[in-house]
Write an enzyme that holds these catalytic residues in place. Structure first.
Site, short mmCIF file in Angstrom:
data_model
loop_
_atom_site.label_atom_id
_atom_site.label_comp_id
_atom_site.label_asym_id
_atom_site.label_seq_id
_atom_site.Cartn_x
_atom_site.Cartn_y
_atom_site.Cartn_z
N ASP A 1 0.82 -1.21 0.00
CA ASP A 1 0.00 0.00 0.00
C ASP A 1 0.86 1.26 0.00
O ASP A 1 0.50 2.27 -0.62
CB ASP A 1 -0.94 0.01 1.21
CG ASP A 1 -2.20 -0.79 0.95
OD1 ASP A 1 -2.21 -1.59 0.01
OD2 ASP A 1 -3.18 -0.60 1.70
N ASP B 1 -1.05 -5.26 4.78
CA ASP B 1 -2.18 -4.64 4.12
C ASP B 1 -3.33 -5.60 3.81
O ASP B 1 -3.87 -6.20 4.72
CB ASP B 1 -1.67 -3.89 2.89
CG ASP B 1 -0.64 -2.84 3.29
OD1 ASP B 1 -0.90 -2.11 4.27
OD2 ASP B 1 0.42 -2.76 2.68
N LYS B 2 -3.70 -5.78 2.54
CA LYS B 2 -4.89 -6.56 2.20
C LYS B 2 -4.62 -8.05 2.11
O LYS B 2 -5.55 -8.84 1.95
CB LYS B 2 -5.50 -6.07 0.88
CG LYS B 2 -5.69 -4.55 0.84
CD LYS B 2 -6.45 -4.04 2.07
CE LYS B 2 -6.35 -2.53 2.20
NZ LYS B 2 -5.03 -2.06 2.64
N CYS C 1 5.21 -2.30 8.58
CA CYS C 1 5.65 -1.00 9.11
C CYS C 1 5.26 -0.84 10.58
O CYS C 1 4.19 -1.25 11.01
CB CYS C 1 5.11 0.13 8.25
SG CYS C 1 5.74 0.05 6.55
N SER D 1 -5.25 4.93 5.21
CA SER D 1 -4.22 4.04 5.72
C SER D 1 -4.23 4.12 7.24
O SER D 1 -4.64 5.13 7.82
CB SER D 1 -2.85 4.50 5.19
OG SER D 1 -1.81 3.88 5.92
#
Length: 558
Positions: free
Chosen positions: A78, A120-121, A191, A467
């Site tokens: 992302d 993310d996804k 992250c 985000s």
């Protein structure tokens, strides 16, 4: 064994010949066959080390008497896809991941599955697949990144995204920005803050699909490799017991997930993914029930970007088991909920809260209510979501004039051109599931606002999403979206928008007569021209309040 469908009996002679081509012995074929779904790639920092995790998982499977067979899953970073056409594909990739795992797991009848996501996804996509296929499964994520250090302070990806706005307004030098580039993301892992990736990795552990530590053990620690080996061994126990994902992800698990979500102040994206996960589990998920949980659960943990702590600090403070211990002591979770290694009560009994500053008690909570809220009103009759734990106190209640932009790019251009002033409510529309399509994250605008020092004076409202890195009065998932005829499409510059996050309200302060006149005289913006996967996605995707899951073709026109 389920795998007998592809390996046993006279009729499977050609199948065994193909397995022999893979170098598998009769001894290996006699054991349970475990699919290892690895999202390793060389574009996502959180995934570049997943080959090491996969090897450890496979070692654990072999130690426990199984035969591992690895296959891949795609993934979108992302952060790298942010603020350009790549972000159109991020949320849609979730459905593709779920579909592709379903295809692989049913075309090749494995006895069990080990999922190795991280960012993310990919995490929710794999959870959805596990529930859809519903064979014994366990998750072992890649683990969070360590924070970096730049310009004399601890930093993470948040600092990198806020740097452009700070540089443009003279609040940061280019040399300071260069130091952030070099050191804010110091190595592999998801992250370092409570962004979407870590929110969902934590949620995987809370839902019971991962072993203790799955959501918090840093990617670079040897404990992560040990966790992977234990996950590989554990899947054989799950296969033997025939314990399946839908036995674990029940209404109890979803409610526990919501409670933990509020206590941790997770990304607003969890309010997209939890409904989608519940749907795959065959469970009801009512977004309107979220505020009742939020009102009851104190915000106990505040991680970057809302606070100063990172995932490694939460891990060192006792991890998610310690958070659940705290919530259990307050009567806010159901400790009888199952996990891959017993009930939550078993984990809680072993848990220890090591640092009460990181995992606070109710008396010292950051807030007596949870970190997320769902807002309702004429602007969002089906709901809008805000990470209220990351909103400055002075912005919890705000009324200001709308400044409208019809895309993320137009918003960023307007911000840097000085078109947004203090008190404005920035409106970014036509970025919803259909309008985007793909419901892009508005991180660049929110980071620009923060970097320019406007997060204490401006709100941002969008039918897109955010985000987990975003902070401030960032209100997303507005449903219905502008492209579906929602009121977002009819806001005009200067209209007053009233936001009251504690009261769960968002209102466009325009008379019903004026709104009716605008609807009669205005046509929502025509959809962007798209092709391929995005065209199919737009035709099938549902509203954000339903988790942006895919519906059927029966009412769609490609």
């Amino acid at each position: 064994m389920r795998s007998d469908l592809m390996k046993s009996g006279v009729d499977r002679i050609p199948h065994r010949a193909l397995f022999r081509a893979l170098g598998l012995t009769d001894e290996e074929l006699s054991r349970p066959i475990i699919g290892v779904v690895s999202a390793k790639n060389e574009i996502i920092p959180g995934h570049m080390h997943l080959d090491k995790i996969a090897e450890a998982v496979k070692a654990g499977i072999r130690m426990a008497g199984g035969t591992p067979i690895e296959f891949p899953a795609i993934g979108v970073c992302d952060g790298i896809a942010m603020n350009h056409e790549g972000m159109f594909f991020s949320l849609p990739s979730r459905e593709h991941i779920a579909d592709s795992v379903e295809i692989m797991a049913n075309a090749h009848p494995f006895d069990g599955l080990v999922f190795i996501p991280n960012c993310d996804k990919i995490v929710p996509g794999m959870i959805m697949a596990a529930l859809r296929v519903n064979i014994p499964s366990i998750f072992c994520s890649g683990g969070p990144m360590m924070p970096g250090r730049a310009n004399g302070k601890k930093v993470a990806l948040t600092d990198a995204f806020e740097a452009p706005g700070a540089v443009r307004t003279g609040k940061m030098t280019e040399a300071e920005a260069a130091d952030i580039v070099e050191h804010s993301c110091p190595g592999c892992g998801s992250c370092a803050g409570m962004f979407t990736a870590n929110s969902m990795n934590c949620m995987t552990e809370i839902l019971g699909l991962g072993l203790p530590g799955n959501g918090t053990i840093p990617a670079v620690e040897s404990q992560r490799i040990l966790l992977a080996k234990h996950a590989g061994m554990k899947i054989l126990e799950l296969v033997k017991a025939d314990l399946r994902p839908r036995d674990i992800v029940t209404d109890k698990a979803i409610q526990n997930g919501l409670a933990a979500d509020m206590a941790l102040g997770c990304s607003t994206n969890t309010m997209l993914h939890l409904p989608a996960i519940a749907h795959e589990a065959g469970l009801e998920f009512d977004l309107k029930g979220v505020n009742a949980v939020s009102d009851a659960v104190p915000h106990l943990v505040k991680l970057n970007p809302a606070g100063v702590h990172c995932l490694v600090d939460l891990n060192n403070a006792g991890g998610l088991s310690a958070v659940m211990k705290r919530l259990d002591s307050l009567g806010l979770i159901d400790s009888s909920a199952r996990t891959v290694d017993g009930a939550w009560a078993d984990r809680i009994a072993k848990a220890e809260i090591v640092d009460a500053e990181v995992i606070r008690d109710k008396e010292h909570a950051y807030s007596q209510t949870g970190g997320l809220a769902v807002l309702y009103g004429n602007l969002a009759p089906d709901g809008a979501v805000v990470k209220k734990g990351a909103v400055l106190p002075e912005m919890l209640v705000h009324t200001g004039p709308a400044k409208c932009f019809d895309s993320e790019e137009a918003c960023c251009e307007g911000l840097y051109a000085g078109k947004v002033q203090a008190r404005d409510v920035v409106v970014v529309r036509y970025e919803g599931p259909k309008g985007g399509p793909g419901m892009r994250e508005m991180l660049s605008p929110t980071a620009a606002l923060a970097g320019m020092g406007l997060d204490s004076a401006c709100a941002l409202v969008t039918d897109g999403r955010f985000s987990g890195v975003s902070r401030g009065a960032s209100i997303g998932h507005v449903s219905p979206e502008a492209a579906a005829g929602g009121l977002m499409a009819y806001i005009q510059d200067g209209d007053q928008i009233a936001i009251d996050i504690p009261a769960h309200k968002i209102e466009l302060l325009v008379s019903e007569e004026e709104i009716a006149a605008r609807k009669a005289g205005t046509t929502p913006q025509p959809p962007k021209q798209v092709s391929g996967y995005l065209k199919r996605y737009r035709a099938m995707v549902t509203s954000a309040n339903m988790g942006a899951i895919l519906g059927g073709f029966e009412h769609s026109k490609l």
